[in-house]
Structure formats: C-alpha cells, structure tokens
Design an enzyme around this catalytic site. Structure first.
Site, PDB file in Angstrom:
ATOM      1  N   LEU A   1       0.845  -1.196   0.000  1.00 51.82           N
ATOM      2  CA  LEU A   1       0.000   0.000   0.000  1.00 51.82           C
ATOM      3  C   LEU A   1       0.875   1.238   0.000  1.00 51.82           C
ATOM      4  O   LEU A   1       1.947   1.247   0.610  1.00 51.82           O
ATOM      5  CB  LEU A   1      -0.874   0.031   1.261  1.00 51.82           C
ATOM      6  CG  LEU A   1      -2.017  -0.976   1.339  1.00 51.82           C
ATOM      7  CD1 LEU A   1      -2.581  -1.011   2.757  1.00 51.82           C
ATOM      8  CD2 LEU A   1      -3.111  -0.616   0.344  1.00 51.82           C
TER       9      LEU A   1
ATOM     10  N   LYS B   1      -4.469  -0.894  10.529  1.00 49.85           N
ATOM     11  CA  LYS B   1      -3.384  -1.545   9.799  1.00 49.85           C
ATOM     12  C   LYS B   1      -2.590  -2.349  10.825  1.00 49.85           C
ATOM     13  O   LYS B   1      -1.904  -1.781  11.673  1.00 49.85           O
ATOM     14  CB  LYS B   1      -2.494  -0.501   9.121  1.00 49.85           C
ATOM     15  CG  LYS B   1      -1.406  -1.126   8.270  1.00 49.85           C
ATOM     16  CD  LYS B   1      -0.736  -0.081   7.396  1.00 49.85           C
ATOM     17  CE  LYS B   1       0.214  -0.703   6.387  1.00 49.85           C
ATOM     18  NZ  LYS B   1       1.227  -1.576   6.954  1.00 49.85           N
TER      19      LYS B   1
ATOM     20  N   GLU C   1      -3.393 -10.688   7.927  1.00 53.97           N
ATOM     21  CA  GLU C   1      -2.160 -10.589   8.700  1.00 53.97           C
ATOM     22  C   GLU C   1      -2.072 -11.696   9.726  1.00 53.97           C
ATOM     23  O   GLU C   1      -3.029 -11.967  10.461  1.00 53.97           O
ATOM     24  CB  GLU C   1      -2.103  -9.261   9.478  1.00 53.97           C
ATOM     25  CG  GLU C   1      -2.031  -8.023   8.634  1.00 53.97           C
ATOM     26  CD  GLU C   1      -0.737  -7.889   7.864  1.00 53.97           C
ATOM     27  OE1 GLU C   1      -0.797  -8.036   6.624  1.00 53.97           O
ATOM     28  OE2 GLU C   1       0.313  -7.614   8.475  1.00 53.97           O
TER      29      GLU C   1
ATOM     30  N   CYS D   1      43.944  16.322  28.394  1.00 56.09           N
ATOM     31  CA  CYS D   1      42.531  16.128  28.711  1.00 56.09           C
ATOM     32  C   CYS D   1      42.273  14.631  28.905  1.00 56.09           C
ATOM     33  O   CYS D   1      42.492  13.834  27.987  1.00 56.09           O
ATOM     34  CB  CYS D   1      41.669  16.669  27.577  1.00 56.09           C
ATOM     35  SG  CYS D   1      39.922  16.316  27.805  1.00 56.09           S
TER      36      CYS D   1
HETATM   37  S1  IVH Z   1      -4.862  -4.246   2.492  1.00 54.83           S
HETATM   38  C1  IVH Z   1      -3.469  -4.481  -1.823  1.00 54.83           C
HETATM   39  N1  IVH Z   1      -5.458  -3.968   5.019  1.00 54.83           N
HETATM   40  O1  IVH Z   1       0.059  -3.799   5.175  1.00 54.83           O
HETATM   41  C2  IVH Z   1      -2.930  -4.358  -0.480  1.00 54.83           C
HETATM   42  N2  IVH Z   1      -3.234  -4.469   4.438  1.00 54.83           N
HETATM   43  O2  IVH Z   1       1.631  -1.932   3.592  1.00 54.83           O
HETATM   44  C3  IVH Z   1      -3.601  -5.290   0.444  1.00 54.83           C
HETATM   45  N3  IVH Z   1      -1.748  -4.731   6.336  1.00 54.83           N
HETATM   46  O3  IVH Z   1       0.827  -5.987   2.584  1.00 54.83           O
HETATM   47  C4  IVH Z   1      -3.417  -4.916   1.810  1.00 54.83           C
HETATM   48  N4  IVH Z   1      -3.251  -4.395   7.889  1.00 54.83           N
HETATM   49  O4  IVH Z   1       0.424  -6.969   4.916  1.00 54.83           O
HETATM   50  C5  IVH Z   1      -4.509  -4.222   4.121  1.00 54.83           C
HETATM   51  N5  IVH Z   1      -6.116  -3.780   7.210  1.00 54.83           N
HETATM   52  C6  IVH Z   1      -5.180  -4.005   6.323  1.00 54.83           C
HETATM   53  C7  IVH Z   1      -3.864  -4.280   6.708  1.00 54.83           C
HETATM   54  C8  IVH Z   1      -2.915  -4.501   5.723  1.00 54.83           C
HETATM   55  C9  IVH Z   1      -1.986  -4.677   7.652  1.00 54.83           C
HETATM   56  C10 IVH Z   1      -0.448  -4.982   5.718  1.00 54.83           C
HETATM   57  C11 IVH Z   1      -0.489  -5.969   4.594  1.00 54.83           C
HETATM   58  C12 IVH Z   1       0.013  -5.224   3.402  1.00 54.83           C
HETATM   59  C13 IVH Z   1       0.771  -4.113   4.023  1.00 54.83           C
HETATM   60  C14 IVH Z   1       0.824  -2.914   3.091  1.00 54.83           C
END
Ligand code: IVH
Length: 702
Positions: free
Chosen positions: A85, A120, A203, A459
């Site tokens: 993302l 996240k 996750e 020193c």
């Molecule tokens: S959506 C198309 N939702 O963050 C991308 N990702 O920085 C799908 N992650 O690879 C990811 N919480 O491992 C999504 N609520 C959430 C998330 C999440 C953690 C992680 C995931 C992703 C990474 C992206």
C-alpha cells in the site's frame, strides 16, 4: 547537473540501504531501524525518482516489494500478486488520495466516494488458499510474486479455519489436518455456496500480551528474544518445524482476498462481512464510511483506541468501497490505486530535561547529551538523548528543567523535537567555554558548529578516546587489548598516554591477580604488545589520531617521509606547509593539522615518550613496481565483486594510490553501480574511466 549527480548517488545509496533493511526485516526478523525511519527512506526514494524519472534504477526499491524469500521453506508463486500500500502521513495526503481516485474515475464533484477504514495490523501478510472449502495452501508474501509455503505452520493457528462451511460458522475438523477436514459441501438451499477457489489474505500477528509472555519464556530458556511482536510473529511463522509454530501464540486477521472463482460482493464492506461469515476473524474496528472526512474521523477513533488494542497497529487502511471501482482503478507499481495506508506519526513522548552533560570525544569535540526523566516511547524507556551541538541547543532554546517532546526516530537514537516551555523567560543554557574534563579552553573554529577542547593529551577524556583509537583495528590492533581494558587500565592509573601501553609489563603480576585475567591471558597480551614495538609506521601514525589524517593519508605521508620522526621534522621545520602540501594526497587542511599537532608541547612530549619505547619500522612499500606505480586511482559507486577497501588495497599493491576525489591529477577512475558526481567530473576532466571487470583484469594482469 550537480544536483542530478547527487540525486543519482543518493538513489544508489537508498537502493542499497533499503535492500539491506528489507533483508534484516524480512529474512532475519531483526530490523535495525523503526518502521517510521524505513518509511522515510522509501518516501525519499520515491520523491527523488519522481523528480528524476530517468534516474530510476533497475534495482530500485520501488520496483521491489519486501524481500524475495531466502529461507529454506519451499517457494510458491502467488496466483495474483500480493500488493503493498502507498503510505500517507497527513490528512492532506489522504484528501489528495481521494482526489486522485475521483480524477481517475472522472467522478462528478457531488458523487460520494464511500470507503472502508480499518486498523493496519503490524504483522506479516499471508495468503490462505481454499479449494472446495478446504485449506490447501498458505503462503507468505515474499517479494509479492513468490512467497514461502507455510501451510503446515498455518494449520496450527487456531484463528485460521481449516475448512469452510456454507452458511457461516465453523464445522468440525477445522483444526485437524486437511485429510481429516470435512469434504466440501455444495450449496444448501437458501444459503450462499462457498466458491470453489477462495484466497483469503490477511495478517498473521502476535498479541502484545502473548509477545511479552513468549519473550519471558524465551529468556528463561536462553532462546532468541524478539524485538517486537511483528518479528516474533514472522520468526514463529517461518519455521521449518511446524511444532515450533504450534507452540507460538499466533493469530490471524483477514483484510482482503486474492484469487476468487466468483465475486464476493459489490463492496469491500460486503465482501469482508462474507469472509467473517465463513469464520475468518475481521477487525471489529472496520467501518464503511461515506466520505474522506468520515474516514479521518475513524482514523482518530482508531488512534485513540490504539493503546488499548490487544495487538500493535501502525496506521489505518482506507479502501474504496465499491469493488467495480477498485477494478477500474487497478494498480500503479506495486500498490493499488484504491487503497491507502494512513500511518501513525513516529512515536513521541513528553518528559523533563533534567540535565545537560557534555561528553568529550577523541578530537576534543564537546557533545551535549540530554539526561531525561525516564519515559517510555514506543515500548522503550528513554533516558538519554543526543543534543548534537551548541547550535541545536540554541535552536530549541533548551534549558535544564524544560519540558520536552522527544521522538524515537531511527529507533536507536532518540531526539528532542520540541521544547514545550519555550515562552517562559529564563536564562538560556550557556554552552561551556571550558572543557568539563580538563578545564582547558573550548572553542569553535570559525565556520564550525562543533566546540572543541584545546587540551589535547592533557585532557583525560581525549586521552582515553585517543588510547582507544591508538589500539583500534586500523592502527596498532593489539590482540587481547580492547576498549574495556583501556578504560580499566586508565582508571588504575597505569595508562596516561600511548607510551604506557609499552610499560604495562611492569604491572604483570598485579594484572594477573585482577578479576577476568589469568597468567596466560596477561602473558599473551604482553607478547602482543611487544610484537608491536617495530610495527608498520603508517599504522602507528594513523594511531596518533591527528585530525584529518586517516589511514590512506598516513600511508602517503610515510611513503614520502619514511619515518614519523622525519615527518615531525618536516612539520615543525621552516616551510613546513609547502613541504607537506607537496606530498601526494596532502592538502593545506592536512598540512595545517599536522603542523598544529607536532607543535603542541603535550603532543611532542607524548610522542617522544612513545618513540623511546616503540620503534616503528621505516616505511617499506609492499607494492610491486608496475605501470600503475605512482598513479592515482579513484574508486566510485558500489563495487559488486569486492569491497572498496579491497579495491584500494589492490591498487596499492600495484604501486598506485587510491584517492577519494577526482582531480586533474587522477589517472584512472573505476566505476561501480550508481556512480554519480565523480564519474561526471572524470568525464569533464577527460580522465580514463573503466568498469569493475576491467579493473579486475588489470589486477590479475589479464
Ligand atoms: S490491504 C493491496 N489492510 O500492510 C494491499 N493491508 O503496507 C492489500 N496490512 O501488505 C493490503 N493491515 O500486509 C490491508 N487492514 C489491512 C492491513 C494490511 C496490515 C499490511 C499488509 C500489506 C501491508 C501494506
């Protein structure tokens, strides 16, 4: 153009650094920097690439995702790539994201765009593939295209259904092996059937409490201590032996999907509800919101709940709710246009600055260190903070007793970001004008921010730091004599200057009686010291720690003068500056530093004392006489088959000199990956440029 060369150089460094941090994070589960610091590198990389699109490297981090798996787990190709993302750090960036979405879809201004907002999770993403309702494959993200097969391990995670049953809920056997799982059942009347192929993505994580308990158990058993829950989760999932994973408290939260043999619904919210109906854990903080402003409100709500959540989160993820729009938006690079991670800011905390101490380094530099009322920042207790220099204290108008906001930026070195008691009228902190260790005057040279103690070897702080330098690896490198012993011996009053190292034999019996020492280790140490009496003069000179005299310059000087005594004579004689500057590789700055050092009475005494015991050999060139003898070679960029030091040593063995910068005196420039300004300069000056392979051919005489 200069900027561009700098940008190319910076991009090369960023690619290398980001790759290294990726490896530490993904392969070794042992990151060295915080996620915030990592994100800053990625953002800098992206910004530079946007500004200079033609400088985008083949190995650019923007073209990669995570690190390709390197462990011994089997590799599996993902049926659909596992994406990443884009990140936002401010509300404004979130609004810009929505703006991009609207423009891309050509939406009228009054058309609402619904989003989902959810935490996240700070875990590692995992793809779970079900065929006819049975879990058949679980894979880590890997590089986005190829991940690792962790099916056996994932089967031990209680949150992950082993088999799916129409109508929701869990059926029997979901925690048994696939063979025991109930066979796929076709649709019941009135209930939605389970698609033949489902890939649920989410996750794998470890709850904070479970993480603490695991680390406590690990500590007791003398096992690996994990830096944070995310690393513990990664380390636990990527095991060859599933019984190890089974003993680790892993959890799973679904946030999306990969391949689906039929659509899950019309909106993200609907699809997630369906996954929840099949028994997949979905965040209860997931909301469908009607606008970006509502999304930001949900961000605030999640941020407020953050500390009380049972697991670590590092931001909020927004997704365009309508799946047909997601389809149209597609992806750019490795990230979908329909999703955004709104990250929480770097961890900050407020505390009181209780004292400002001054540390004195080898070259006499006075570094202010803030002593804080201990405070927790991102799970670590912080008590000390570097205040960098006099200007930084002035910039923040810091005084002892002030409330300060601190931030753990690069995870390791916390810093003060704001003084919260600015408006109060109090006397400003006065930076010392005398060294706190030896009371000598402390001054900043014109145009320099650093204040230095002028006490030189009288020193004690400088003395200890210089002693440490004298025995360091590039200098005298005495086996069995480390920094700790230097401090120990100095505290015992045995070491004042470097000469005293050669007098340690007088303390042999006393030393043998000290804790941690034995007759054998003491005799080995004394023999190692004795072996350095007639040592390489260039390393001896480097060990003296004269400002601006690094190991290459020390070699140049010894090549020119043969002995340290001859150098001293030249540096203190008439026309010293001219004589020194005539040496290849020595400019006025080094010449002045040498003259200063050798004129200083304390240094002269210490050196005379040292030379009465140590008798460095006269300089002998180990170089062959070749067509390269006396030539100056510059290495630039990242060399792929050898380290920079190795390359320099090769040049020296050919009788050439390895210099740091390109000038009209340069005879050859060897360029590695990402060479920038030096390459440009060489081209301007018409200096011969070759690549690494050509250099290797010269070295081997091919
Ligand atoms: S959506 C198309 N939702 O963050 C991308 N990702 O920085 C799908 N992650 O690879 C990811 N919480 O491992 C999504 N609520 C959430 C998330 C999440 C953690 C992680 C995931 C992703 C990474 C992206």
């Amino acid at each position: 153009m200069g900027d561009e060369a700098d940008a190319a150089n910076r991009l090369m460094r960023l690619a290398r650094d980001i790759a290294r941090h990726d490896k530490l994070y993904h392969d070794r589960d042992a990151p060295e920097i915080s996620d915030a610091a990592y994100d800053a590198l990625v953002r800098e990389n992206r910004a530079l690439e946007e500004q200079y699109p033609h400088l985008v490297r083949a190995d650019s981090p923007s073209k990669r995702l995570g690190a390709a798996p390197t462990s011994s787990l089997a590799k599996v190709a993902h049926s659909r790539p596992m994406l990443s993302l884009d990140n936002a750090f401010t509300d404004e960036e979130v609004r810009e994201f929505l703006g991009r979405v609207r423009r891309f879809l050509s939406l009228p201004a009054d058309e609402p765009v619904a989003l989902t907002a959810e935490p996240k999770i700070d875990g590692l993403s995992c793809s779970l593939r079900y065929e006819k309702g049975a879990l058949v494959l679980a894979a880590t993200r890997g590089d986005g295209n190829v991940g690792e097969d962790v099916t056996a391990n994932v089967r031990t995670i209680a949150d992950v259904p082993q088999s799916l049953f129409p109508g929701g809920g869990r059926g029997p056997g979901q925690r048994a092996s696939a063979a025991d799982a109930a066979p796929w059942t076709p649709a019941f009347a009135g209930e939605q059937e389970i698609p033949v192929i489902i890939e649920v993505r989410g996750e794998v994580y470890m709850a904070k409490e479970d993480f603490a308990a695991l680390n406590a158990r690990q500590a007791k058993a003398g096992g690996k201590i994990f830096a944070n829950p995310r690393n513990a989760a990664a380390g636990s999932l990527r095991q060859k032996d599933p019984s190890v994973t089974a003993a680790r408290p892993l959890r799973f939260l679904a946030h999306g999907w990969g391949e689906m043999s039929e659509p899950l619904g019309h909106t993200q919210g609907e699809a997630m509800a369906r996954l929840a109906g099949w028994g997949f854990p979905v965040s209860d903080l997931l909301r469908e919101v009607g606008s970006v402003e509502e999304g930001l409100a949900q961000y605030a709500a999640i941020e407020a709940a953050r500390a009380d959540l049972p697991f670590d989160i590092d931001g909020v993820v927004y997704k365009v709710d309508r799946l047909d729009w997601q389809e149209r938006l597609g992806q750019v690079g490795r990230a979908p246009r329909w999703g955004l991670a709104h990250k929480f800011p770097a961890e900050k905390a407020e505390t009181t600055l209780e004292a400002i101490d001054i540390q004195v380094g080898r070259t006499g530099k006075l570094t202010p260190v803030g002593r804080l009322k201990p405070v927790g920042v991102g799970g670590v207790i912080v008590q000390n903070v570097t205040l960098h220099n006099r200007d930084e204290i002035a910039r923040l108008a810091l005084r002892v007793g002030d409330r300060v906001r601190i931030q753990r930026a690069g995870d390791v070195i916390p810093q003060v970001v704001e003084n919260l008691t600015r408006e109060e009228q109090r006397d400003p902190y006065v930076f010392p004008d005398h060294c706190p260790e030896c009371r000598s005057e402390a001054v900043a040279e014109e145009g320099e921010v650093d204040v230095r103690c002028t006490g030189g070897l009288i020193c004690p702080a400088q003395r200890i730091e210089r002693l440490k330098h004298f025995i360091s690896r590039g200098a005298m490198d005495i086996d069995g004599l480390g920094e700790k012993s230097i401090v120990e011996f100095a505290e015992l009053g045995w070491l004042h200057g470097p000469a005293d190292i050669f007098r340690l034999k007088a303390h042999r019996d006393e030393l043998i009686r000290r804790e941690g020492w034995k007759e054998k280790s003491v005799d080995n140490l004394l023999a190692a010291i004795e072996a350095r009496v007639g040592f390489d003069p260039a390393r001896f000179l480097f060990g003296l720690g004269i400002r601006h005299v690094g190991s290459v310059t020390a070699k140049d000087l010894m090549k020119a003068f043969g002995t340290v005594k001859a150098l001293q004579a030249a540096a203190t004689g008439e026309g010293a500056e001219a004589e020194l500057s005539a040496v290849e590789g020595v400019g006025p700055v080094v010449a002045e530093a040498l003259a200063d050092f050798f004129h200083e009475p304390h240094n002269r005494d210490a050196l005379a004392d040292l030379l009465s015991l140590a008798k460095p050999a006269a300089y002998v060139s180990t170089a062959r006489t070749t067509e390269w003898s006396g030539k100056t070679i510059v290495f630039t960029g990242t060399l792929e088959t050898m380290s920079r030091d190795e390359a320099k040593a090769q040049a020296e063995r050919l009788g050439a000199r390895a210099a740091g910068s390109v000038s009209a005196k340069t005879d050859l420039v060897v360029v590695g990956l990402g060479a920038g300004s030096k390459l440009k300069k060489a081209a301007e000056l018409g200096v011969r440029v070759i690549n690494e392979a050509e250099w290797a051919a010269i070295v081997t005489g091919a």
